[in-house]
Design an enzyme around this catalytic site. Structure first.
Site, PDB file in Angstrom:
ATOM      1  N   LYS A  84       0.850  -1.193   0.000  1.00  0.00           N
ATOM      2  CA  LYS A  84       0.000   0.000   0.000  1.00  0.00           C
ATOM      3  C   LYS A  84       0.888   1.248   0.000  1.00  0.00           C
ATOM      4  O   LYS A  84       1.947   1.268   0.630  1.00  0.00           O
ATOM      5  CB  LYS A  84      -0.910  -0.004   1.234  1.00  0.00           C
ATOM      6  CG  LYS A  84      -1.997   1.059   1.225  1.00  0.00           C
ATOM      7  CD  LYS A  84      -2.933   0.893   2.429  1.00  0.00           C
ATOM      8  CE  LYS A  84      -4.001   1.979   2.476  1.00  0.00           C
ATOM      9  NZ  LYS A  84      -4.900   1.821   3.641  1.00  0.00           N
ATOM     10  N   SER A 159      -9.766   2.086   2.600  1.00  0.00           N
ATOM     11  CA  SER A 159      -8.836   2.780   1.742  1.00  0.00           C
ATOM     12  C   SER A 159      -7.833   1.876   1.018  1.00  0.00           C
ATOM     13  O   SER A 159      -7.202   2.320   0.056  1.00  0.00           O
ATOM     14  CB  SER A 159      -8.080   3.826   2.562  1.00  0.00           C
ATOM     15  OG  SER A 159      -7.250   3.198   3.519  1.00  0.00           O
ATOM     16  N   SER A 183     -10.112  -0.205   6.767  1.00  0.00           N
ATOM     17  CA  SER A 183      -9.485  -0.027   5.457  1.00  0.00           C
ATOM     18  C   SER A 183      -8.841  -1.273   4.863  1.00  0.00           C
ATOM     19  O   SER A 183      -8.474  -1.271   3.689  1.00  0.00           O
ATOM     20  CB  SER A 183      -8.433   1.086   5.522  1.00  0.00           C
ATOM     21  OG  SER A 183      -9.070   2.335   5.520  1.00  0.00           O
TER      22      SER A 183
END
Ligand SMILES: [Mg+2]
Ligand SMILES: [Zn+2]
Lengths: 498, 491, 97
Positions: A84, A159, A183
């Site tokens: 990420k 996210s 997330s």
């Protein structure tokens, strides 16, 4: 090529590499190929530069080969990984999905990256995300939204949307995400894969760009429980660079998975009365009930509990997390890194303000302002102070449930399946409400896991969340494995490349 | 504006100054408060930095144990209450020398409260609180731009906040000097104001004599020498008195002291005062100072200035003044005791004290000696005093020798030998000169014999002069009297 | 629904060092109003916690490290990508007190 990479699990890859049956170059090339293709249709990557990643992989392979020669059996040998965009990999751009950091190259490795590298992982690039982790649909990325592999008109969740979509689409077997209010779990649920948010303090946050420091945790996304456990074992454990990391050494959860009894006799799973009312999509509800039957059939007992404070979880979370965020994002001032506004004739304050205003997206500005508001003179007590107390009370409420003999709390991961792109972008509040089930684990620091339990009538995946007491990741993995082995849910989205 | 001592005195008849000091004191740790960077002074810009103190994305603070131990030492030294579990907080404001956009400090739960520091007058100043925090970096200003150096960012600081009970500029000066002595005795800070290891902000207000209510205060920032503290506060008291005298009001402002003009200037008004939005630092746990830790640290507390002064008075029979002066600085007191150890009973502590406080300190200050590089060590100084005590050299000669020692850095012994300064006690040599002086000063001798006893001193002076100061003055005196007796009988 | 004044939004933005166009101001005024309204439901909640209770006092003690200095050698890398650098210092517009 794509099929080959996507069909293999991380466990299979590392076994094959360790046994000399799979060449690292071949694995790397296959991963490059599939990521390149997948990214083109799903926008899973940020700063995707195939040549640069290819060069980096050659270097990584060199290092890896020499450590494989001296050290047998690296747990992640040759496993292609995506990271990420808010986790530092030295030398790589780490932009957190933000324009502000679009030119920011990390100067150091996050602790989890040091661990992945030592375990033999091949880092293949960075995944798209809601800017600074602020979002539940991946539409708040400066680099465009991620598309859901199951239906490209739908959001991937957020996210960690890029990570979830990439794993779901089979670009890589596993990825690292981060979870502040859901997330990891919510996009895992929207994309039909597994996601684990470990206990707060279990995985080092050193090198994770902070959003809500008392909520953030790094965790794995994967297509099977065993792969989830494999990665979790590598990244978990104490870190002297993170004062909030727990000094408890994690035992191998993967080994325990094989050693534990192969049923759930004696396990008590609680559902929460307040969760199953308004706002819960009926199809999701029905799938959830069916999943509970599966758990029952494995020997678990299902009980019903009431947790009246949970209805306060969302406002509590948004007060505390945005307060922390407003401070955490103050370092983005254009002095030492990031994109400074181009206008050279500004005063210092104008330079700060302009750089931040140009660099941050809409939602980030909103959360900074919210956090600034709830901490500002005159509002602190009634917002931040109050929310802190409610957080503690929620913690106590959950603790008492576990003390009462409950092993797990189960709920849907999200009240709905993935929604259409742009459906909720104009209404922050309705977006915030979609975190209703996941936020609790972050408020209380508890470990939680999302696993797929089928699809709705539109063919969009549904997820179930299990939440366990502090530091009991094992029971999460063990129970979800029971479901996985019995149901073998279909995790293959179709028609991605159509 | 009226000035000078008399102006201040008459001001005090009408107004009562109320002063509180906020002192920031850098701790002498090897590494910074929350990262492992060096704290060394003088490196090129940004060389003592790392991801943590540069405030790079993703970094986290880890607390330095030594800094906490030092902080606890300070709390014990001022007899303060120590909180077993204290909390770090974030203080938020934007400034280029503050890399994270917030300072990690302590706010409403500091580790230390309610200390006290006793002044010479016997009055105690309440120390409301002491807390730990990280220092900011430095901004250097050029013509068209400013430049940011973060070497200092993250160095551990103690913020020591006095109650507003200091009554004047001199008391402020004394309070500060005493604080500095304590941190230096504890060896937790360099305590150097000029280099910025101690920095001071002053809150100043005045009220009419007899008023209960405090006046509006102003805050003077960044006072970087003892002298500035005194000057700035004095100026500010006069300024406020002038305002009130002319019927105006004091505005609550933050001021900067300009050392060149000796005036304070407005930096910002109350309206644009900051809203720091403090909240507990989520990246750190509690600072834990339990009883076991406290006990272990207590055991390390050295003798402090106040205690040492009392001991010097009782054990060495020194006056309060001498004892206080000697204990003002730890190194000075140690120097005194080191010399005392090396001299015998012929050299009294009082003599040692006199020599140090007058001769030695004069040279020390004039020559800018520092304690880590003294030009005259204790052994050398002691040997000079031994020569004096034994009567090998006279006091006058000793002073001369001392000056040569200070100048050249050589030993007392070698100077005395090389210059042949050893005191002459040889009767024959002295008597020869005595006779010569009597012969040359018949008139004076006659005066003496007629009862003017003072003349004897003049005659001894003449003898000493001819001996270049080397005669034992006692013997010279004795022989002179004997010779005059003889002379008068003979005459 | 409770209101939040435009002036308050402007002040908050200023405190956070953000500049807002008129359009943005209106947008955030609207969004913040509805969110703060929603958050307002906490105000009515009565809890049995004592008034001097503080969440962070439940936290464990912070670990403390030994006081050893280490060179990190990271500054060169940071300077390479910094917006403006002169020598080894970061350059910013001239600060006027
Ligand atoms: Mg301070
Ligand atoms: Zn550092």
């Amino acid at each position: 090529m794509i099929r080959e990479a996507s069909s293999r699990s991380a466990l299979e890859i590392s076994r094959a590499v360790n046994e000399g049956q799979l060449r690292l170059e071949d694995m790397a090339n296959a991963a490059l190929e599939s990521i390149d293709a997948g990214h083109k249709v799903l926008n899973t990557q940020v700063h995707w530069n195939r040549a640069e990643v290819s060069d980096s992989l050659k270097e990584q392979i060199k290092t890896l080969e020499s450590s494989l020669r001296s050290k047998k059996n690296l747990p992640l040998a040759g496993v292609p990984f995506l990271i990420k965009d808010n986790i530092m990999v030295a030398g790589e751009i780490a932009s957190c999905g933000s324009r502000f950091l679009s030119n920011h190259r990390a100067a150091y490795d996050a602790t989890v990256i040091t661990r992945l590298k030592a375990a033999g992982a091949l880092l293949c690039g960075r995944t798209n995300m809601d800017e600074f982790g602020m979002g539940s649909s991946n539409e708040n990325s400066a680099y465009g939204p991620v598309r859901n592999p199951w239906n490209k008109e739908y959001v991937a969740g957020g996210s960690s949307g890029g990570a979830a979509a990439a794993v779901s689409a089979g670009l890589v077997p596993v990825a690292l995400g981060s979870d502040t209010g859901g997330s990891i779990r919510q996009p895992a649920s929207f994309c039909g894969i597994y996601g684990l948010k470990p206990t707060y303090g279990r995985v080092s946050r050193y090198g994770l760009v902070a959003y809500g420091s008392s909520f953030d945790q790094i965790g794995p996304l994967a297509r099977s429980i065993r792969d989830l456990a494999l990665v979790y074992d590598v990244i978990a454990g104490p870190d002297p660079l993170d004062s909030t990391s727990h000094n408890l050494s994690a035992e191998s959860s993967l080994e325990r998975l094989s050693a534990e009894p192969q049923d759930l006799k004696g396990i008590k799973i609680a559902t929460v009365r307040e969760y199953l009312g308004d706002g819960l999509n009926p199809e999701v509800h029905a799938a959830f009930q069916r999943a509970l039957e599966v758990y029952k059939s494995r020997g678990a007992t299902i009980v019903d509990v009431s947790l009246p404070l949970l209805k306060l979880a969302i406002p509590t979370y948004y007060i505390l997390a945005t307060a922390e965020a407003s401070a955490n994002l103050a370092r983005f001032d254009g002095v030492r890194y990031g994109v400074r506004t181009q206008d050279p004739n500004l005063s210092l304050k104008e330079m700060y303000t302009r750089s931040r205003s140009e660099g941050f997206g809409k939602e980030v500005k909103q959360r900074i302002m919210l956090g600034t508001y709830v901490l500002s003179a005159g509002y602190y007590e009634s917002f931040y102070g109050k929310a802190g107390r409610i957080r503690a009370a929620i913690r106590q409420e959950l603790e008492s449930v576990f003390k009462g003999g409950v092993h797990l709390i189960a709920s849907p991961t999200a009240p709905t399946t993935a929604f259409r792109l742009e459906q909720k972008t104009q209404d922050s509040l309705s977006m915030y409400l979609s975190d209703v089930y996941t936020i609790v684990a972050n408020l209380a620091g508890l470990p939680a896991l999302s696993h797929p339990i089928g699809c709705d009538s539109q063919g969009l995946p549904i997820g179930l969340q299990l939440m366990a007491p502090m530091f009991d990741e094992n029971i999460l993995l063990r129970s979800a494995l029971q479901y996985e082995e019995q149901e073998r849910p279909d995790l293959q989205p179709r028609g991605i490349f159509a | 504006m009226k000035d000078g001592a008399s102006g201040y005195k008459s001001l005090l008849e009408r107004y009562e100054p109320v002063i509180g000091l906020e002192v920031h004191c850098q701790l002498k740790t090897e590494s910074k408060l929350f990262c492992s960077c060096k704290t060394q002074f003088g490196a090129a810009p940004n060389q003592n930095t790392c991801p943590v103190c540069l405030g790079l994305p993703g970094v986290l603070p880890v607390l330095n144990r030594q800094a906490v131990d030092y902080a606890v030492l300070m709390a014990i030294a001022v007899e303060a209450k120590i909180r077993e579990k204290s909390v770090f907080a974030r203080k938020q404001y934007f400034y280029p020398d503050l890399p994270k956009g917030y300072q990690i400090t302590q706010y409403d739960l500091p580790y230390c409260e309610n200390g006290r520091l006793q002044l010479d007058s016997g009055r105690s100043i309440l120390i409301e609180r002491i807390h730990m925090e990280e220092d900011a970096g430095k901004n250097v200003h050029g013509d068209n731009a400013s430049y940011v150096d973060l070497n200092r960012a993250g160095i551990p600081l103690l913020e020591i906040v006095s109650a507003p009970t200091i009554e004047g500029p001199q008391e402020a000066h004394e309070y500060l000097r005493k604080l500095r002595a304590i941190v230096r005795y504890l060896d937790i800070s360099d305590g150097n104001m000029e280099e910025g290891s101690i920095r001071c902000d002053a809150n100043v207000s005045i009220r009419r004599r007899g008023d209960k209510k405090l006046g509006t205060r102003t805050e003077i920032k960044n006072l970087n020498s003892f002298k500035s503290v005194e000057r700035a506060i004095t100026y500010e008291i006069f300024r406020q008195a002038d305002l009130l005298d002319s019927g105006e009001k004091v505005k609550q402002v933050t001021l900067l002291f300009d050392t060149a003009s000796g005036r304070t200037q407005v930096m910002r008004s109350k309206e644009d005062s900051h809203d720091y939005r403090y909240f507990p630092e989520p990246d750190l746990g509690l600072v834990s100072i339990d009883s076991a830790r406290l006990k272990a640290i207590k055991a390390k507390i050295p003798e402090l200035p106040e205690q040492k002064q009392i001991r010097f008075q009782t054990a060495y029979g020194l006056s309060e003044d001498d004892a206080r002066q000697l204990t003002d600085e730890k190194e000075l007191a140690a120097f005194f005791e080191a010399i005392l150890e090396k001299v015998d009973a012929k050299v009294s502590p009082k003599i040692v004290a006199n020599w140090i406080l007058s001769e030695y300190l004069r040279e020390h200050n004039a020559r800018h000696w520092t304690w880590d590089k003294p030009s005259i060590d204790a052994e050398n100084f002691a040997s000079l005093l031994r020569y004096l005590g034994e009567g090998t050299i006279s006091g006058k000669i000793a002073k001369g020798v001392f000056e040569t020692m200070a100048e050249s850095g050589t030993s007392a012994e070698s100077i005395i030998k090389a210059q042949g300064l050893v005191q002459i006690s040889d009767g024959a040599a002295i008597r020869t000169i005595v006779r010569q002086v009597i012969d040359e000063n018949r008139d004076q001798v006659a005066l003496y014999l007629s009862g003017k006893e003072k003349v004897l001193g003049f005659l001894v002076g003449q003898i000493m002069k001819l001996s270049q100061g080397r005669f034992n003055p006692g013997l010279a005196n004795q022989y002179l009297k004997e010779a005059i007796d003889e002379f008068s009988r003979g005459a | 629904m409770s209101q939040i004044e435009a002036e308050t939004v402007r002040k908050i933005a200023q405190l956070a060092h953000l500049e807002l166009s008129a359009e943005e101001l209106a947008y955030y005024q609207n969004q913040l109003a509805s969110i703060l309204d929603y958050m307002g439901q906490l105000q009515s909640v009565e809890l049995s916690l004592p008034s001097d209770w503080r969440a962070e006092l439940e936290n464990p003690a912070s670990p403390e490290r030994e006081d050893h200095a280490v060179d990190s050698a990271v500054i060169d890398r940071v300077l390479q990508t910094a917006p403006r650098v002169v020598g080894t210092a970061f350059q910013v517009p001239r600060i006027i007190e």
